[in-house]
Design an enzyme around this catalytic site. Structure first.
Site, PDB file in Angstrom:
ATOM      1  N   GLY A 155       0.838  -1.196   0.000  1.00 32.55           N
ATOM      2  CA  GLY A 155       0.000   0.000   0.000  1.00 32.55           C
ATOM      3  C   GLY A 155       0.870   1.242   0.000  1.00 32.55           C
ATOM      4  CG  ASN A 156       5.607   2.612   0.514  1.00 34.56           C
ATOM      5  OD1 ASN A 156       5.778   3.466  -0.342  1.00 34.56           O
ATOM      6  ND2 ASN A 156       6.331   2.544   1.617  1.00 34.56           N
ATOM      7  CE  LYS A 157      -1.536   7.303  -1.726  1.00 37.31           C
ATOM      8  NZ  LYS A 157      -2.169   8.605  -1.453  1.00 37.31           N
TER       9      LYS A 157
ATOM     10  CE  LYS B  76       8.628  -1.089   0.207  1.00 36.70           C
ATOM     11  NZ  LYS B  76       8.407  -2.329   0.979  1.00 36.70           N
TER      12      LYS B  76
ATOM     13  CG  ASP C 173       9.999  -7.369   4.246  1.00 33.10           C
ATOM     14  OD1 ASP C 173       9.098  -6.528   4.394  1.00 33.10           O
ATOM     15  OD2 ASP C 173      10.692  -7.783   5.187  1.00 33.10           O
TER      16      ASP C 173
ATOM     17  CG  PHE D 217       9.712   5.959  -0.186  1.00 33.57           C
ATOM     18  CD1 PHE D 217       9.633   4.801   0.560  1.00 33.57           C
ATOM     19  CD2 PHE D 217       9.967   5.838  -1.550  1.00 33.57           C
ATOM     20  CE1 PHE D 217       9.801   3.551  -0.018  1.00 33.57           C
ATOM     21  CE2 PHE D 217      10.132   4.596  -2.148  1.00 33.57           C
ATOM     22  CZ  PHE D 217      10.049   3.446  -1.379  1.00 33.57           C
TER      23      PHE D 217
ATOM     24  CE1 TYR E 124      15.144   4.642   9.077  1.00 28.50           C
ATOM     25  CE2 TYR E 124      14.107   3.005   7.667  1.00 28.50           C
ATOM     26  CZ  TYR E 124      14.322   3.554   8.922  1.00 28.50           C
ATOM     27  OH  TYR E 124      13.697   3.019  10.022  1.00 28.50           O
TER      28      TYR E 124
ATOM     29  CE  LYS F  37      15.222   5.124  -4.189  1.00 31.59           C
ATOM     30  NZ  LYS F  37      14.000   5.475  -3.480  1.00 31.59           N
TER      31      LYS F  37
END
EC number: 3.6.1.66
Length: 199
Positions: free
Chosen positions: A8-10, A12, A68, A153, A155, A176
């Protein structure tokens, strides 16, 4: 081919869509199916990635990709590791996690602030897939003394790439994606999914 992304991480989701753009895949987040997050009770990155991929595949009936990822800091014996997203406690945010990390490393000199990002990426063709595709990417760096950069996002603002002299959050997205832990793992997945490797 429709594939569900078990996150649910936008941040990612954006990265995955960019990384998978070269494949003929329709990547949809599990939030589109209104399914709950998996309970990540594994003891390693790979266990948690498999748990998430199996959960998404089971509830959607689609192939699923999960990762993960986390940060390992040598002076903290590999912490935060699998607890990277909730390093600062129950109501963790990126900012709180970064502040906690900085406070723990306050007295540590630059040469001892070595760290790495790990990404374990899993693709399951279905919930009962006995041979999921597993790909790992590792990105070496150091923890800077203060956040720098507005991209990325987690770290990213603290993760310094010594050979470039910038943090991950100061890199352009394409750069990146080329060198990051997630980019490396995704590159391996793309190789495994390519027609050449399937024949």
């Amino acid at each position: 081919m429709k594939v569900v992304l078990a996150t649910g991480n936008k941040g990612k989701l954006t990265e995955f869509r960019q990384l998978l753009a070269e494949l003929d895949m329709d990547v949809v987040p599990q939030s589109d199916f209104d399914i709950p997050d998996a309970i990540e009770d594994g003891l390693s990155f790979v266990e948690n990635a498999i748990i998430k991929a199996r959960h998404a595949a089971k509830l959607t009936g689609l192939p699923a990709i999960a990762d993960d990822s986390g940060l390992e800091v040598d002076m903290l014996n590999g912490a935060p590791g699998i607890y990277s997203a909730r390093f600062s406690g129950e109501n963790a945010t990126d900012e709180k996690n970064n502040l906690r990390l900085l406070s723990l490393l306050q007295e540590i000199p630059e040469e001892q602030r070595t760290a790495r990002f790990q990404c374990l990426l899993v693709m399951m063709r279905n919930a009962e897939d006995p041979t999921p595709l597993i790909c790992q990417g590792t990105w070496e760096g150091r923890i800077s003394f203060a956040p720098q950069g507005d991209n990325g996002f987690g770290y990213d603002p603290l993760f310094l790439i010594p050979e470039l002299g910038v943090t991950s959050a100061q890199l352009e997205k394409t750069e990146k994606n080329r060198i990051s832990h997630r980019g490396q793992a995704m590159g391996l997945l793309l190789e495994k999914l390519s027609p050449q490797t399937r024949t």
